[in-house]
Design a protein around this motif. Sequence first.
Motif, PDB file in Angstrom:
ATOM      1  N   MET A 172       0.979  -1.149  -0.091  1.00 21.08           N
ATOM      2  CA  MET A 172      -0.132  -0.028   0.059  1.00 21.08           C
ATOM      3  C   MET A 172       1.132   0.970  -0.025  1.00 21.08           C
ATOM      4  O   MET A 172       2.061   1.205   0.334  1.00 21.08           O
TER       5      MET A 172
ATOM      6  N   GLY B 169       3.120   4.183   1.003  1.00 25.12           N
ATOM      7  CA  GLY B 169       3.995   4.231   2.236  1.00 25.12           C
ATOM      8  C   GLY B 169       4.615   3.055   3.022  1.00 25.12           C
ATOM      9  O   GLY B 169       5.413   3.146   3.802  1.00 25.12           O
ATOM     10  N   CYS B 170       4.476   2.000   2.255  1.00 28.37           N
ATOM     11  CA  CYS B 170       5.131   0.707   2.551  1.00 28.37           C
ATOM     12  C   CYS B 170       6.840   0.918   2.447  1.00 28.37           C
ATOM     13  O   CYS B 170       7.044   1.468   1.531  1.00 28.37           O
TER      14      CYS B 170
ATOM     15  N   GLU C 260      -0.650  -1.425   9.809  1.00 33.61           N
ATOM     16  CA  GLU C 260       0.048  -0.370  10.315  1.00 33.61           C
ATOM     17  C   GLU C 260       1.521  -0.116   9.380  1.00 33.61           C
ATOM     18  O   GLU C 260       2.091   1.064   9.323  1.00 33.61           O
ATOM     19  N   ASP C 261       2.121  -1.098   8.950  1.00 28.54           N
ATOM     20  CA  ASP C 261       3.143  -1.344   8.362  1.00 28.54           C
ATOM     21  C   ASP C 261       2.817  -0.894   6.700  1.00 28.54           C
ATOM     22  O   ASP C 261       3.847  -0.903   5.894  1.00 28.54           O
ATOM     23  N   ARG C 262       1.677  -0.656   6.245  1.00 28.87           N
ATOM     24  CA  ARG C 262       1.237  -0.598   5.172  1.00 28.87           C
ATOM     25  C   ARG C 262       1.141  -1.489   4.029  1.00 28.87           C
ATOM     26  O   ARG C 262       1.711  -1.364   3.059  1.00 28.87           O
ATOM     27  N   TYR C 263       0.754  -2.701   4.606  1.00 27.09           N
ATOM     28  CA  TYR C 263       0.712  -3.944   3.539  1.00 27.09           C
ATOM     29  C   TYR C 263      -0.825  -4.507   3.726  1.00 27.09           C
ATOM     30  O   TYR C 263      -1.314  -4.633   4.549  1.00 27.09           O
ATOM     31  N   GLU C 264      -1.150  -4.711   2.297  1.00 30.72           N
ATOM     32  CA  GLU C 264      -2.548  -5.342   2.295  1.00 30.72           C
ATOM     33  C   GLU C 264      -2.505  -6.670   2.626  1.00 30.72           C
ATOM     34  O   GLU C 264      -1.556  -7.345   1.684  1.00 30.72           O
TER      35      GLU C 264
END
Length: 105
Positions: free
Chosen positions: A15, A17-18, A51-55
Motif C-alpha cells: 500500500m 507508504g510501505c 500499520e506497516d502499510r501492507y494489504e
Amino acid sequence: MLKHIYEISVEIKPMPGCNMPNELLGAFVYCYVPAESLEDSLSIMKEALFEDRYELLEIEYCTKLNLDQWNPNDMHFPSAQQLRELDSGEIYYSPFYGYQSQYEH
C-alpha cells in the motif's frame, strides 16, 4: 496465561507508504507473532501488516511453534531465543519473497 509463538505464512501487496520496492506487486512472508491464542495471533498480525502499510491477500497457514524444537536452517529466520524475547504485540517478519508480475490465484 502462557505466551505462544505462531508462525503465519501470508501473501501481501504493498500500500502507499510501505517499505516494499516499487517494482514489486506483492510478496510472500512469514510472520512470527507472540500471542495467547491462534485468534489473537491473527488479529495482531493483521493490525501489524496494516500499520506497516501492507494489504493482506491470503493466509496460507497459521501454526503454533514448539520453540524447544525450533531450528531454522536459514540465518534470515529468527532463532528460538529471538522469538522468546518478542513482547506481546510485536511481530517478526521473515525476508519478503517478492514478485514483479501478476499471476492467477
